[in-house]
Scaffold this motif. Sequence first.
Motif, PDB file in Angstrom:
ATOM      1  N   TYR C 256      -1.292  -5.338 -10.904  1.00 21.48           N
ATOM      2  CA  TYR C 256      -0.983  -6.424  -9.956  1.00 21.48           C
ATOM      3  C   TYR C 256      -0.712  -7.719 -10.702  1.00 21.48           C
ATOM      4  O   TYR C 256       0.167  -8.497 -10.353  1.00 21.48           O
ATOM      5  CB  TYR C 256      -2.169  -6.652  -9.000  1.00 21.48           C
ATOM      6  N   GLU C 562      -4.580  -7.075  -1.825  1.00 18.16           N
ATOM      7  CA  GLU C 562      -4.224  -5.747  -1.295  1.00 18.16           C
ATOM      8  C   GLU C 562      -3.840  -5.810   0.182  1.00 18.16           C
ATOM      9  O   GLU C 562      -2.905  -5.166   0.614  1.00 18.16           O
ATOM     10  CB  GLU C 562      -5.400  -4.776  -1.464  1.00 18.16           C
ATOM     11  N   VAL C 565      -0.377  -7.221   0.507  1.00 15.64           N
ATOM     12  CA  VAL C 565       0.632  -6.206   0.168  1.00 15.64           C
ATOM     13  C   VAL C 565       0.775  -5.231   1.329  1.00 15.64           C
ATOM     14  O   VAL C 565       1.880  -4.875   1.737  1.00 15.64           O
ATOM     15  CB  VAL C 565       0.210  -5.445  -1.109  1.00 15.64           C
ATOM     16  N   GLU C 569       4.090  -4.203   3.972  1.00 18.78           N
ATOM     17  CA  GLU C 569       4.704  -2.872   4.004  1.00 18.78           C
ATOM     18  C   GLU C 569       5.225  -2.494   5.379  1.00 18.78           C
ATOM     19  O   GLU C 569       4.593  -2.762   6.373  1.00 18.78           O
ATOM     20  CB  GLU C 569       3.674  -1.824   3.562  1.00 18.78           C
TER      21      GLU C 569
END
Lengths: 310, 188, 569
Positions: C256, C562, C565, C569
């Motif tokens: 990351y 996280e 992210v 998506e």
Amino acid sequence: MNNKLIINYTPGPTMMHKLTGFTKVFLFAVMSAAIISTFDIRLLVPLLIINVIEIVSMKPDYKPIVVMFAITFVTVTLVGNIMLFFVSPGVGLTNVGAEHVIWRISDKLYLSKEFLWYIFVFFIKRTASFASVIAFALATTPSEFASGLNKCGLNYKICTIVSLAYRTIPDIANDFINIRNSMMMRGVELSKKASVGKRLKNTVLILVPLIFTAFGKVGNIANAMDLRGYGKHKKRTWYAEHEKTRWDPVIRALTVLLLALTLYYIIRYRIIDPYPVDYWCPWVPREEIQQTNAIDTLFIIKWIKRLKGE
Amino acid sequence: MSNKNVGKSLVGVWNTKTIVAVAIGAALFGVLMNYGGIPVFTNTSLTTAMIVPVVVGAMYGALPAAVAAGVGNVIADLIGGWGLWFDWSIGNLCAACFVGLGAYMLMNRFSTKNVVIYIVLCVLGNGLAFGVVTPILTAVFYGSELNVTFIQAIYGSLSNILVEVVVGLPVLYLLSKRTAARTNLEEE
Amino acid sequence: MKEPIISFKNFGFRYKQQKNPTLFDIDLDIYPGEKILILGASGSGKTTLCNCINGLIPFSYEGEITGTCTVNGTETSSASIFRLSDSVGTVLQDTDAQFVGLSVGEDIAFSMENDMVPRAEMLPVIEKNASMVGMQDFIGHVPFNLSGGQKQKVAIAGVFGNDVEILIFDEPLASLDPQMGMTAVELIDDISKETGKTVIIIEHRLEDVLHRHVDRIILMSAGRIVADMSPDDLLRSSLLSEYGIREPLYLTAMKYAGCSLDDNNLCDLDALELSSDNKERLKAFFTEEREAVKENTNEPVVTFSDVSYSYDSRKKVLRDISFEIRRGERIAIIGRNGAGKSTAAKLLCGIIRPDAGTIMLEGTDTSTLSVKEIGEKVGYVMQDPNTMIVKDIIKDEVGLALEIRSIPQDEAERRINTALETCGLYRMRNWPVDSISYGQKKRVTVASMMAIEPDIFVLDEPTAGQDYHSYTEIMKFVNTLNREYGKTILFITHDMHLAIENTDRAIVFSDGELIASDRVFSVLADPDVISRASLKQTSLYTLAVKLGLDPESTIRHFIEYEREVESLE
């Protein structure tokens, strides 16, 4: 669900506990044979006392034993006796050999002194048997049970079945409770709220997952055993069959004595010179005993006779 | 059935897997005998333990079913504090033999004919075991009054047959469905 | 040049019942004293490979062998399992099934019993092997009170009974909590060092095994060996994500942060020599301002107030427990076995009732509700799907509870279809239950709960024994339940990845008390809570210490990144 199971997985501290598995299994087998062989109160009472002494010597937790005795045993006997009174009040005559009626209700229904003697002796016999089982179950761990059976000559594969069964009982009991709970949450009714037919149907819903879970482990356990050489030889040794204690030879000798006495009793008093009826009774002298054929008292035979006669 | 199959259905194949399965069957018998009663009236319940010979028989044959029921019955009596009742344990063992055979055949092919055979074997096995074997043993071992023994035997047989048929058949059906090999599955 | 102790040459195997082989073209040499990790997702053939070494194939599993496999100079296809068991010791995944004795001593003695060793000769060996695994004080103990870790130690001592040269560990971490897993990895390493025996570990949890050194990693996929390399090389490659293996958390963090992966000792976080450039990147990544995860302010759906419970009057299993769960929260209920987390779940479901205190469910006191009524609000999914599945066809299983409740046909149809679609099973609805994978069965059990339309789901160890692929699959649709249907989700779990990636808050039990109820990153940064709950420090914690950063904010940053992210998506 409230009944606790009597399983003694860890050996206790007393003399009885410390005996080898073979001694305990041998004693139990001979004791059972002795109790089965006789209906004579003069022999049953001493046998009962021996077993009670054994139980007391182990200083057990009496609560579950008393509960079991009260619930499972007395109710079974009580229900049986009440049934017996209505079905065959003449059982005293067939088994004891005399009939002194103390309370006559009708031609077919009466209470005799010998009926009471019969159920009393029968109760003592069953109690002696119950006590011998409790004494054995308290004294013996499942591993000693299995190794003792093997020492007595039983094939070791059957003995492994016994010890493995004990090994899996707690797990299966747990699975059973968990599965039943989860089914109840899904709405399956098992209490008396549902009809008997419905309950039978619902039982299938619990048994199927229980069977799949329980037997699903077969492969893994068998692999674990194969990988460690199970079945390699025709015999095996047992870790659980530990070295003899001081008391082992003594108890074994006493057991052999009991076996000899039992055999002598059976040959002398049950085969060569049998007592005319099964039950000895203090107030019925041998010469006054009336012999009846037990088969004639069967209600099926009575019906057939009545059909023929009329 | 060829001779080999007859032998297999009666005696079973005694490898480690069978030993373990019989042990688990015996344990299940012990658990169900003590926990798995279906209450019918006060103080009376149908025991679901009789499902064990059905299942073990279906998978491993008649003799494994009988051993599972016999050992299971002895263990159930020991742990439940019922006292040993050899007359009934041996009776159960005999009945289990018949029931196990019927279940094994049914597992091979779940056909109407085999269902009928299974039910006949259940009735025959229980009748023989509790109508003949157990009463004789009871008379010899315990000297009980035979009329009462017969009444108990009739009740015992009927409740066993009820469990073996009403619970056993659906369980066997699901068992045969769920263990059958599948092919040609397509997403819809 | 040393001779290999295990050697596969052009080896293949096909199970009798299967059309296609499970193993193809295996060429592998393992040398005496090596410590090997065989890595692979479920169904990659790694357990089959090991069963070829220990002789279960062909002894217990019939099939067709091609090529050769030699173990300690013996060709396995013709050797008996008993002969092989003298040189190969296998510790199975299911430590409970492996424990066939009724006491620790008896189980260690099992192989000697079968070898007809007299009892007097067994005793010193049992003593020696038990102390090697640290179980010498437990020789008389029964299996029922032992933890998974202790059972595994007994299993290790048990295979040592026949003084083997090769030790195989089949998924040794599967049934252990994180702390016990760590101890197991250390114990295996100590044994391998002290005895010099050849050690083969089969696992899919790479990070946990890499807690200690391994010589080589064999990566398997679909019955073939796809890589045979050093741990460092494997971590630098892209093979892990390609073959569905979860990479270590610190490695994810490094990726990351855009670090290069050329540093030395990449596989060992303690010895890892981070370059100054990488250090800078990581520090920047972990201190960057990020949008905080929103706190849930919905109304509470579950309230425990001063709840106590004991199975018998002597010892309380739960003492004065109070907590709240809000609508739509995802909660991890954490604690070692016997800490009280399952008891709390049972209380919530009404299977057992509190001795003191009250439990409110959506504003109703549960003492006024029956188990069945609670079952309409709370869906409890057990760990092993086999303990729940009754019916033969997926659709019937999902509709079972509706059939019991006599819900009208069209309404039942609607609910079943919604549940099946959400769980991704609609296209398989007419399949038999036993034709699908373990992870899919798990989804069937969740779907059958969903059909009852409860607001709260309790999932008991949903990821136990699952590989990364199946884990992701399960979590994806559980999160759908949470996001799209607003369901409240309670996980009873040991899985720290699950807690980090998929929950908002953790409720931690220890010895019947509630010791923490806080955001996941705070709980995982508290050493006291970690040890009392039998967790272990995540590698993020270690990384933070290494970089001189605050562990709590480091873990928080990682989680927030996280989630960012994820939402993109």
